[in-house]
Design an enzyme around this catalytic site. Structure first.
Site, PDB file in Angstrom:
ATOM      1  N   THR A 125       0.945  -0.919  -0.042  1.00  0.00           N
ATOM      2  CA  THR A 125       0.023  -0.073   0.111  1.00  0.00           C
ATOM      3  C   THR A 125       0.896   1.124   0.016  1.00  0.00           C
ATOM      4  O   THR A 125       0.312   2.192  -0.416  1.00  0.00           O
ATOM      5  CB  THR A 125      -1.024   0.108   1.170  1.00  0.00           C
ATOM      6  OG1 THR A 125      -1.727  -1.094   1.127  1.00  0.00           O
ATOM      7  CG2 THR A 125      -1.764   1.184   1.596  1.00  0.00           C
ATOM      8  N   TYR A 155      -7.739  -0.369  -3.658  1.00  0.00           N
ATOM      9  CA  TYR A 155      -6.832   0.673  -4.643  1.00  0.00           C
ATOM     10  C   TYR A 155      -5.938  -0.415  -5.058  1.00  0.00           C
ATOM     11  O   TYR A 155      -5.765  -1.642  -4.873  1.00  0.00           O
ATOM     12  CB  TYR A 155      -6.117   1.624  -3.574  1.00  0.00           C
ATOM     13  CG  TYR A 155      -5.474   1.180  -2.485  1.00  0.00           C
ATOM     14  CD1 TYR A 155      -4.277   0.510  -2.270  1.00  0.00           C
ATOM     15  CD2 TYR A 155      -6.363   1.022  -1.168  1.00  0.00           C
ATOM     16  CE1 TYR A 155      -4.147  -0.178  -1.238  1.00  0.00           C
ATOM     17  CE2 TYR A 155      -6.132   0.720  -0.164  1.00  0.00           C
ATOM     18  CZ  TYR A 155      -4.544  -0.162  -0.066  1.00  0.00           C
ATOM     19  OH  TYR A 155      -4.216  -0.838   1.159  1.00  0.00           O
ATOM     20  N   THR A 214       1.546  -4.053   4.428  1.00  0.00           N
ATOM     21  CA  THR A 214       1.519  -4.618   5.795  1.00  0.00           C
ATOM     22  C   THR A 214       0.850  -5.956   5.908  1.00  0.00           C
ATOM     23  O   THR A 214       1.077  -6.478   7.222  1.00  0.00           O
ATOM     24  CB  THR A 214       0.605  -3.499   6.351  1.00  0.00           C
ATOM     25  OG1 THR A 214      -0.552  -3.561   5.904  1.00  0.00           O
ATOM     26  CG2 THR A 214       1.157  -2.210   6.296  1.00  0.00           C
ATOM     27  N   ASP A 215       0.168  -6.634   5.068  1.00  0.00           N
ATOM     28  CA  ASP A 215      -0.475  -7.699   5.522  1.00  0.00           C
ATOM     29  C   ASP A 215       0.523  -8.762   5.767  1.00  0.00           C
ATOM     30  O   ASP A 215       0.162  -9.547   6.802  1.00  0.00           O
ATOM     31  CB  ASP A 215      -1.228  -8.383   4.106  1.00  0.00           C
ATOM     32  CG  ASP A 215      -2.464  -7.439   3.769  1.00  0.00           C
ATOM     33  OD1 ASP A 215      -2.688  -6.589   4.673  1.00  0.00           O
ATOM     34  OD2 ASP A 215      -3.062  -7.828   2.803  1.00  0.00           O
ATOM     35  N   LYS A 226       0.306  -7.684  12.794  1.00  0.00           N
ATOM     36  CA  LYS A 226      -0.817  -6.777  12.267  1.00  0.00           C
ATOM     37  C   LYS A 226      -1.911  -7.007  12.977  1.00  0.00           C
ATOM     38  O   LYS A 226      -2.634  -8.130  13.245  1.00  0.00           O
ATOM     39  CB  LYS A 226      -1.148  -6.942  10.877  1.00  0.00           C
ATOM     40  CG  LYS A 226      -2.092  -5.871  10.155  1.00  0.00           C
ATOM     41  CD  LYS A 226      -2.218  -6.093   8.629  1.00  0.00           C
ATOM     42  CE  LYS A 226      -3.146  -4.947   8.064  1.00  0.00           C
ATOM     43  NZ  LYS A 226      -3.098  -4.953   6.645  1.00  0.00           N
ATOM     44  N   GLU A 252       0.209 -36.974  26.671  1.00  0.00           N
ATOM     45  CA  GLU A 252       0.214 -37.731  25.548  1.00  0.00           C
ATOM     46  C   GLU A 252       0.959 -36.804  24.348  1.00  0.00           C
ATOM     47  O   GLU A 252       1.624 -37.324  23.625  1.00  0.00           O
ATOM     48  CB  GLU A 252      -1.054 -38.084  25.179  1.00  0.00           C
ATOM     49  CG  GLU A 252      -1.920 -38.925  26.078  1.00  0.00           C
ATOM     50  CD  GLU A 252      -2.675 -38.577  27.495  1.00  0.00           C
ATOM     51  OE1 GLU A 252      -2.411 -37.140  27.564  1.00  0.00           O
ATOM     52  OE2 GLU A 252      -2.517 -39.248  28.229  1.00  0.00           O
TER      53      GLU A 252
HETATM   54  C1  SIN Z   1      -1.118  -2.972   2.802  1.00  0.00           C
HETATM   55  O1  SIN Z   1       0.240  -2.632   2.498  1.00  0.00           O
HETATM   56  O2  SIN Z   1      -1.376  -2.357   3.861  1.00  0.00           O
HETATM   57  C2  SIN Z   1      -1.914  -3.950   2.369  1.00  0.00           C
HETATM   58  C3  SIN Z   1      -1.430  -4.740   1.007  1.00  0.00           C
HETATM   59  C4  SIN Z   1      -0.441  -5.304   1.144  1.00  0.00           C
HETATM   60  O3  SIN Z   1      -0.120  -5.756   2.262  1.00  0.00           O
HETATM   61  O4  SIN Z   1       0.454  -5.370   0.264  1.00  0.00           O
END
Ligand code: SIN
Length: 355
Positions: free
Chosen positions: A39, A53, A119-120, A192, A314
């Site tokens: 992003t 987006y 961020t993913d 996250k 176990e």
């Molecule tokens: C993001 O960057 O916040 C979402 C999309 C991604 O992880 O590439």
């Protein structure tokens, strides 16, 4: 006689400024930026569009041009390693990143690295690099929750902070760091936590490492776990990592996905158990059989916080290992790397206790 033309004031000012800048630049630390997309490099048709987006639309040069203040902090140059949404991150890109980090950091001139990333899965790439980069120099991961075209895009300030952190002696020896939302988190413990809010990276329970104030990093603590220079893992020359699957338990769980993982060639399974890594009674026989066939089983938890330690006799007898505080996606990375060295359960448990 030819008359000499006067240099206009603005031109003169620019000339002297650029002379100053280049003289000054010689004293600035050298920081490399490795771009992977996400992003932070995303664009949308309007400045109010925050979802849907195109991630990874802009190249690293465009991102750097948007934050000229970076040039007052460091001499930066960028390399485009990939340009993907991080939901589609691959082992291939990881191995390329690890290789570039190790090569660049071995150059005495390079003081640190910034990696722009979606961020993913940023926390996964951060933890992977935390275990395979063999240098004390700062490696800082950065992303954004709002695309570059949004009102109040968070990418530019995050990037500025990340470059500041990567060039700071304070960040040396702290392992791979995440610079987002004016906070510094460590690769091992950060995750996250929310789908859209800019305050998404948290290290629940174990806590963040520091803050930025006016672009200056301030540290309050560091991890006690092994990383980077003290890590035993080495992926140089590897073309792939062993397959490790995550099985996420639920009511009426059974052994079908476990059997499917084994059939697909999994060398390890992370069981994201309920509570303190608890295993559904109808899934357990699948895990026992998988372990007997040579697959390494690690109990983790879908809870999000707390330790997973030995529980039933176990499970210990079946050589199921304990994932400690690593979330399932990070336990998967440690198990993949552990399997590049051994499949002895005792040795792998030692790694889970140390990293
Ligand atoms: C993001 O960057 O916040 C979402 C999309 C991604 O992880 O590439």
């Amino acid at each position: 006689m030819k008359k000499r033309k006067a240099i206009p004031f603005v031109t003169a000012a620019i000339l002297s400024l650029s002379l100053c800048t280049s003289a000054f630049a010689a004293d600035l630390p050298e920081v490399k930026i490795l771009a992977t997309g996400g992003t932070i490099a995303g664009t949308a048709p309007s400045d109010t569009q925050m979802t849907g987006y195109k991630a990874g639309a802009l190249g690293i040069d465009t991102l750097l041009r948007a934050v000229p203040a970076i040039n007052d902090i460091a001499v930066v140059s960028g390399e485009q390693i990939a340009n993907t949404g991080s939901e589609s991150m691959t082992t291939d890109i990881w191995l390329k990143l690890a290789d570039r980090c190790n090569t660049l950091l071995s150059d005495p001139k390079v003081k640190g690295i910034v990696i722009t990333h979606g961020t993913d899965t940023l926390e996964e790439t951060a933890y992977f690099l935390n275990l395979v980069v063999r240098s004390d120099k700062p490696v800082v991961m950065v992303g954004a929750m709002r695309p570059a075209t949004a009102i109040s895009a968070d990418g530019p300030v995050n990037l500025l902070n990340a470059v500041k952190l990567a060039s700071s002696p304070k960040a040396v020896g702290k392992g791979v760091l995440i610079a987002m939302n004016d906070e510094i988190n460590g690769a091992r413990d950060a995750t996250k936590t929310t789908t859209m809010n800019v305050a998404t990276f948290k290290s629940p329970e174990l806590g963040l490492l520091g803050y930025f104030a006016n672009g200056e990093p301030f540290f309050y603590k560091e991890t006690t776990r092994r990383h980077t220079k003290r890590s035993e893992f080495d992926v140089s020359g590897l073309k792939d990592l062993p397959r490790v699957d995550i099985i996420y338990t639920h009511v009426s769980d059974d052994r079908h996905l476990i059997d499917a993982a084994v059939k697909q060639g999994a060398k390890g399974i992370i069981y994201a158990g309920s509570g303190m890594g608890s295993i559904h009674k109808d899934a357990e026989p699948g895990l026992v059989d998988a372990q007997k066939s040579g697959v390494v089983i690690v109990r983790s938890a879908r809870v999000g916080n707390g330790m997973v330690v030995a529980a039933s006799k176990e499970w210990t007898a079946a050589h199921f290992l304990d994932g400690d505080t690593l979330n399932p996606q990070k336990a998967r990375i440690l198990l993949q790397l552990a399997l590049t060295k051994t499949n002895d359960p005792a040795k792998i448990q030692r790694m889970f206790d140390e990293y």
